[in-house]
Design a protein around this motif. Structure first.
Motif, PDB file in Angstrom:
ATOM      1  N   GLN A   1       0.832  -1.204   0.000  1.00 19.80           N
ATOM      2  CA  GLN A   1       0.000   0.000   0.000  1.00 19.80           C
ATOM      3  C   GLN A   1       0.868   1.255   0.000  1.00 19.80           C
TER       4      GLN A   1
ATOM      5  N   LYS B   1      -0.299   4.856  -1.679  1.00 19.51           N
ATOM      6  CA  LYS B   1      -1.661   4.897  -1.151  1.00 19.51           C
ATOM      7  C   LYS B   1      -1.710   4.956   0.373  1.00 19.51           C
TER       8      LYS B   1
ATOM      9  N   GLU C   1      -4.780   6.301   2.079  1.00 18.03           N
ATOM     10  CA  GLU C   1      -6.009   5.511   2.039  1.00 18.03           C
ATOM     11  C   GLU C   1      -6.150   4.651   3.293  1.00 18.03           C
ATOM     12  N   ASN C   2      -5.072   4.585   4.064  1.00 13.88           N
ATOM     13  CA  ASN C   2      -5.090   3.843   5.325  1.00 13.88           C
ATOM     14  C   ASN C   2      -5.458   4.813   6.437  1.00 13.88           C
TER      15      ASN C   2
ATOM     16  N   ARG D   1      -6.421  -4.108   0.529  1.00 12.76           N
ATOM     17  CA  ARG D   1      -5.262  -3.498   1.153  1.00 12.76           C
ATOM     18  C   ARG D   1      -5.680  -2.777   2.414  1.00 12.76           C
ATOM     19  N   PRO D   2      -4.996  -2.946   3.488  1.00 15.50           N
ATOM     20  CA  PRO D   2      -4.225  -4.124   3.810  1.00 15.50           C
ATOM     21  C   PRO D   2      -5.059  -5.069   4.650  1.00 15.50           C
TER      22      PRO D   2
END
Length: 357
Positions: A296, A301, A304-305, A350-351
């Motif tokens: 990720q 990205k 995005e977490n 993910r993840p």
């Protein structure tokens, strides 16, 4: 003054991560001897006990058999880890078997170097002697004020500062090969006390430094909790945005109950990637959950977490920057790491970050 004015982290002669990622053996493993703390510091999540209760995280000392399992597991790696870092969320000396832990890890041959960080409460000759004899390589001492009243205000603890100073002097006089590092956040003291800090500890440690507060913990607003506006990095360096976390490529963390976090800043237990009580350290290092997080980040990205997106460690504390090498590292990672097809596929999940059963 005998001590070098130098940060606790080694910023010189660091390995160029872009030349070694992905690593078969981690450089650093954090192991938390105790997740609880006797201090209630305003600037640390562990000090906010109501917040910690909401996470449901285990509060207590690591059992010795869990620790020995961790160390024994390191035999599966092709070479010793560079650093075993015996601290994470709590006060390490709250674990009464800290010296036994150090001695066991030293005797194993699977660890090159061991350090710890402490608030100084338990730095008595009786507690320090066994730890030094066990072979501790470095101890970082966090100073949280220059008076008893400052300690009460910032840590909620009635700290005997004068006795603490004498204990630091005893430590330095009896340290053997152990490196002694003393640090303080500059926001906790007055301008005049900065020189007093150097005068008090400068001849009784190897390294000394005045740090800055840093918004390092995800989902913990240190500015709101302390009222301090943060404008610089922890070591007075400029603040810069980074997209790719280097830590997840060279280390991971075992919490006091045995759950493993991908990140040493995972105070809320939202980045759990395994359980060392049921899974080997090597299997967790190479797990789908850990590799999904790495992928990720390499794909750009991170934001995005929900946890990683709010991490100030990457802007205010970062010693390494692999952003310029992200594209080539992504190709190398995909070529050398066996990925779960569901992770590797375009648009794959993910993840995978779940607490073990």
């Amino acid at each position: 003054m005998k001590a070098e004015i130098k940060p606790r982290i080694n910023l010189d002669d660091r390995t160029a991560l872009e030349t070694v990622i992905p690593l078969e053996t981690p450089f650093v493993v954090f192991v938390d001897p105790a997740s609880s703390c006797n201090f209630q510091c305003t600037f640390c999540p562990t000090g906010h006990r109501d917040m910690i209760r909401e996470t449901g995280r285990y509060q207590g000392a690591m059992k010795f058999d869990v620790f020995t399992k961790i160390v024994d597991d390191l035999a599966e790696f092709s070479k010793p880890i560079k650093v075993l870092r015996l601290y994470k969320d709590g006060e390490p000396f709250l674990n009464k078997r800290l010296a036994d832990m150090i001695a066991y890890a030293k005797a194993s041959g699977y660890v090159d170097y061991i350090d710890t960080t402490t608030n100084g409460t338990f730095l008595t000759p009786d507690r320090l002697g066994p730890v030094l004899k066990a072979g501790l390589d470095k101890i970082n001492i966090s100073v949280d004020g220059m008076t008893r009243e400052q300690y009460r205000r910032f840590t909620g603890f009635d700290f005997d500062f004068e006795t603490f100073v004498q204990n630091v002097k005893w430590l330095y006089a009896n340290k053997g090969q152990c490196e002694v590092v003393v640090k303080i956040p500059g926001e906790l003291i007055t301008e005049a006390q900065r020189q007093e800090f150097f005068d008090t500890f400068g001849d009784h440690c190897d390294r000394i430094f005045i740090e800055n507060f840093a918004p390092c913990w995800p989902e913990f607003d240190i500015e709101a909790h302390t009222g301090v506006k943060i404008t610089q990095g922890i070591y007075q360096q400029p603040v810069a945005t980074t997209q790719t976390c280097p830590y997840i490529f060279y280390g991971y963390s075992v919490n006091a109950d045995g759950l493993v976090s991908s990140c040493f800043l995972d105070w809320g237990r939202k980045l759990i990637i395994g359980d060392v009580r049921t899974t080997s350290m090597k299997a967790i290092w190479n797990s789908n959950a850990m590799n999904a997080l790495r992928l990720q980040h390499l794909e750009g990205k991170r934001c995005e977490n929900n946890v990683c997106s709010g991490c100030g460690q990457l802007s205010h504390c970062l010693p390494d920057n692999i952003d310029p090498y992200r594209v080539e590292l992504l190709a190398k990672f995909k070529a050398e790491v066996t990925l779960d097809p569901a992770i590797a596929a375009p648009g794959g999940r993910r993840p995978i970050l779940e607490a073990a059963e």
